[in-house]
Design an enzyme around this catalytic site. Structure first.
Site, mmCIF file in Angstrom:
data_model
loop_
_atom_site.group_PDB
_atom_site.id
_atom_site.type_symbol
_atom_site.label_atom_id
_atom_site.label_comp_id
_atom_site.label_asym_id
_atom_site.label_seq_id
_atom_site.Cartn_x
_atom_site.Cartn_y
_atom_site.Cartn_z
ATOM 1 C CD GLN A 103 53.867 102.544 12.220
ATOM 2 O OE1 GLN A 103 54.681 102.003 11.479
ATOM 3 N NE2 GLN A 103 52.768 101.946 12.616
ATOM 4 C CD GLU A 107 59.233 97.239 25.149
ATOM 5 O OE1 GLU A 107 60.135 97.023 25.970
ATOM 6 O OE2 GLU A 107 58.126 96.639 25.156
#
Length: 301
Positions: free
Chosen positions: A78, A96
């Protein structure tokens, strides 16, 4: 475990568009901006800065290590999302953990979606158009739905209106993103179908998901076989419920020979169900008006 074949890195050619200082793309009005909006582009990790307003500051090291190992084997499934600040300078919007794990894995580039200053409507149009393509795999479609929810702030109901799909269909795609990463990769690479994935998602334990995925691939199980396997696993977690269910099973069973006889007669897989009292029903599927008329003729013969 059977491993899915790694996909080729995406956005190599597109990333070159962003490294031309004389034609820097900053907004949707700039040349080639349409090639950037809504697409996955390989970005240099060193060009991405962490968002200083990121509310999450604590990251579990063990979890990051596991994700890093997965990325080494499968790549980043992803993509992250970044905001373009200046020439070859980006700020992280989301992802992150994926960015940190990619650094741990030794990657120098990471797949990313790039947001431009005024691209909201363009992004929406690009994603909707992307979803309506016929060559996308289920995970790519699910990721596009997720982006519409996260970045454009569309609800599932609003997405249903935009893309002309039922809300339940959208929800089924989104649920695939809860699968173990290796299973998502298996769907993308065609090792298993979306139907297999929808069956596996009913299991919360990721290790159990992975075990069943391995069995599906190694034994070439059908979706129906997978559903039965998942049901058996769930019953093993609650023996009492399984015993109660067993006590309510049919007073007799239709054996394989009888099932085959019925199937051969109608020329399609017939579903036969019998309850505890010996009552039941036979469901005969048909796939077209022509198929329906064929079945009607069987009754007349």
């Amino acid at each position: 475990m059977t491993k899915a074949v790694k996909k080729q890195a995406l956005g190599r050619g597109l990333s070159a568009l962003l490294k031309d200082p004389d034609n820097d793309i900053k907004s949707v009005e700039d040349k080639n901006a349409d090639k950037v909006v809504g697409n996955i582009i390989e970005l240099d990790i060193e060009a991405i800065e962490i968002n200083p307003f990121q509310p999450r500051t604590n990251f579990n090291e063990e979890s990051l290590t596991e994700l890093s190992t997965s990325i080494k084997e499968l790549g980043v499934i992803q993509p992250i999302t970044v905001r373009k600040l200046d020439y070859n300078k980006y700020q992280l919007i989301s992802g992150e953990r994926r960015l940190r794990a990619s650094k741990m894995a030794g990657l120098t580039q990471v797949p990313a979606y790039i947001r431009l200053a005024d691209d909201n409507e363009s992004l929406t149009m690009a994603l909707v158009e992307n979803i309506q393509r016929h060559d996308l795999d289920p995970i790519e479609i699910a990721l596009s739905y997720q982006r519409l929810m996260d970045e454009v702030q569309l609800t599932q109901e609003q997405m249903s209106d935009r893309v002309g799909k039922k809300r339940s269909t959208i929800a089924n795609y989104l649920r695939l993103l809860k699968l173990d990463p290796i299973i998502q990769t298996g769907i993308r690479d065609g090792f298993i179908s979306m139907g297999h994935g929808r069956a596996i998602i009913n299991i919360e334990d990721l290790d159990a998901q992975a075990d069943i995925y391995q069995k599906i691939v190694s034994e070439n199980l059908s979706v129906r076989d997978t559903e039965a396997l998942v049901k058996k696993y769930q019953e093993s977690l609650n023996p009492a419920a399984a015993k109660d269910t067993k006590s309510k099973t049919a007073s007799f069973e239709v054996d394989d020979k009888q099932q085959k006889t019925i199937t051969n007669f109608f020329g399609s897989k017939v579903d036969v169900k019998v309850d505890a009292k010996g009552k039941g029903k036979i469901t005969i599927p048909f796939h077209s008006e022509e198929d329906f008329n064929r079945i009607i003729k069987l009754f007349k013969s």
